[in-house]
Design a protein around this motif. Structure first.
Motif, PDB file in Angstrom:
ATOM      1  N   ARG A 137       0.823  -1.206   0.000  1.00 44.71           N
ATOM      2  CA  ARG A 137       0.000   0.000   0.000  1.00 44.71           C
ATOM      3  C   ARG A 137       0.862   1.263   0.000  1.00 44.71           C
ATOM      4  O   ARG A 137       0.462   2.291  -0.554  1.00 44.71           O
ATOM      5  CB  ARG A 137      -0.933   0.014   1.206  1.00 44.71           C
ATOM      6  CG  ARG A 137      -1.968   1.140   1.135  1.00 44.71           C
ATOM      7  CD  ARG A 137      -2.822   1.223   2.385  1.00 44.71           C
ATOM      8  NE  ARG A 137      -3.871   2.232   2.246  1.00 44.71           N
ATOM      9  CZ  ARG A 137      -3.671   3.544   2.365  1.00 44.71           C
ATOM     10  NH1 ARG A 137      -2.449   4.004   2.598  1.00 44.71           N
ATOM     11  NH2 ARG A 137      -4.676   4.392   2.223  1.00 44.71           N
ATOM     12  N   SER A 150      -8.022   4.550  -3.026  1.00 46.44           N
ATOM     13  CA  SER A 150      -9.269   4.144  -2.388  1.00 46.44           C
ATOM     14  C   SER A 150      -9.723   2.780  -2.889  1.00 46.44           C
ATOM     15  O   SER A 150     -10.155   1.924  -2.106  1.00 46.44           O
ATOM     16  CB  SER A 150     -10.351   5.192  -2.661  1.00 46.44           C
ATOM     17  OG  SER A 150     -11.586   4.790  -2.112  1.00 46.44           O
ATOM     18  N   ASP A 153      -7.548   0.113  -1.376  1.00 48.62           N
ATOM     19  CA  ASP A 153      -7.899  -0.155   0.019  1.00 48.62           C
ATOM     20  C   ASP A 153      -9.051  -1.145   0.120  1.00 48.62           C
ATOM     21  O   ASP A 153      -9.149  -1.906   1.089  1.00 48.62           O
ATOM     22  CB  ASP A 153      -8.262   1.141   0.740  1.00 48.62           C
ATOM     23  CG  ASP A 153      -7.033   1.953   1.126  1.00 48.62           C
ATOM     24  OD1 ASP A 153      -5.913   1.412   1.072  1.00 48.62           O
ATOM     25  OD2 ASP A 153      -7.196   3.137   1.467  1.00 48.62           O
ATOM     26  N   ARG A 156      -7.723  -4.607   0.344  1.00 50.06           N
ATOM     27  CA  ARG A 156      -6.793  -4.912   1.434  1.00 50.06           C
ATOM     28  C   ARG A 156      -7.221  -6.113   2.273  1.00 50.06           C
ATOM     29  O   ARG A 156      -6.395  -6.986   2.595  1.00 50.06           O
ATOM     30  CB  ARG A 156      -6.640  -3.680   2.333  1.00 50.06           C
ATOM     31  CG  ARG A 156      -5.710  -3.902   3.517  1.00 50.06           C
ATOM     32  CD  ARG A 156      -5.697  -2.680   4.433  1.00 50.06           C
ATOM     33  NE  ARG A 156      -4.925  -2.939   5.631  1.00 50.06           N
ATOM     34  CZ  ARG A 156      -3.614  -2.741   5.734  1.00 50.06           C
ATOM     35  NH1 ARG A 156      -2.924  -2.313   4.690  1.00 50.06           N
ATOM     36  NH2 ARG A 156      -2.969  -2.996   6.865  1.00 50.06           N
TER      37      ARG A 156
END
Length: 216
Positions: A137, A150, A153, A156
């Motif tokens: 990241r 975004s 994420d 993730r």
């Protein structure tokens, strides 16, 4: 925030972490009572947490039987890796063109690698999977595109669960991942976006056993 909501939020976070870390593997059936006993709480907040986790796709609830931890779906690993590759390779290209950004990123990657080595020595796979996600990241963040960051994420949690699955299958992979990450950091430092693209693709597919078409 009410006490009930606080307890439900705590139950949600704890159970989700158990799923992402692989401590509750896909296919396992658990009950509200088990989690309530584990947490020292009543069943009500656990029930709320289970409903939320079902809505997010992590669980499937069966009345009077319990909750099934939903396994990694067929093809999910390939899709996650494909999406990650597109974003990470793009970020590497952006970073390669900016010496100042590259210098800051490499410092962050080296610091993360030190933590990875310490965590690997302790055998803490759950912590390691978090550091692994943070390593990748950091590159995406350095790419400077908030929309891609975004979206990344959103991958993730799936990424962490996949890594935990891989480490449970082969704990010795931790050493290889650290070696791979060291190589990736070297390529970033050299501004070699093309070399990074090749190396990170190989790294992801080997870690998640995708060479033969999926997680085994």
């Amino acid at each position: 925030m009410s006490k009930l909501y606080s307890a439900a939020e705590l139950a949600y976070r704890e159970v989700k972490e158990l799923i992402l870390s692989g401590e509750l593997p896909g296919g396992e059936l658990i009950s509200e009572g088990e989690i309530a006993t584990r947490m020292g709480s009543s069943r009500t907040p656990v029930r709320e947490a289970f409903l939320r986790l079902e809505a997010e796709g992590w669980m499937r609830l069966y009345p009077k039987r319990g909750a099934l931890i939903v396994p990694v779906a067929e093809g999910e690993a390939e899709h996650v890796v494909d999406a990650r590759l597109l974003i990470e390779v793009h970020a590497a290209q952006v970073v390669a063109a900016s010496p100042r950004t590259r210098e800051a990123l490499v410092a962050a990657l080296r610091a993360n690698l030190e933590e990875q080595r310490d965590t690997a020595a302790q055998g803490d796979a759950a912590r390691f999977s978090t550091l692994d996600a943070d390593f990748h990241r950091a590159l995406v963040r350095a790419g400077g595109n908030p929309l891609l960051e975004s979206f990344y994420d959103g991958l993730r949690e799936r990424q962490r669960r996949m890594t935990a699955h891989s480490l449970a299958r082969d704990p010795d992979q931790i050493t290889k991942i650290v070696d791979d990450h060291t190589r990736l950091a070297d390529l970033i430092e050299a501004g070699d976006a093309e070399g990074f693209a090749s190396a990170v693709g190989r790294h992801m597919r080997e870690v998640h056993s995708l060479g033969n078409g999926g997680i085994r």
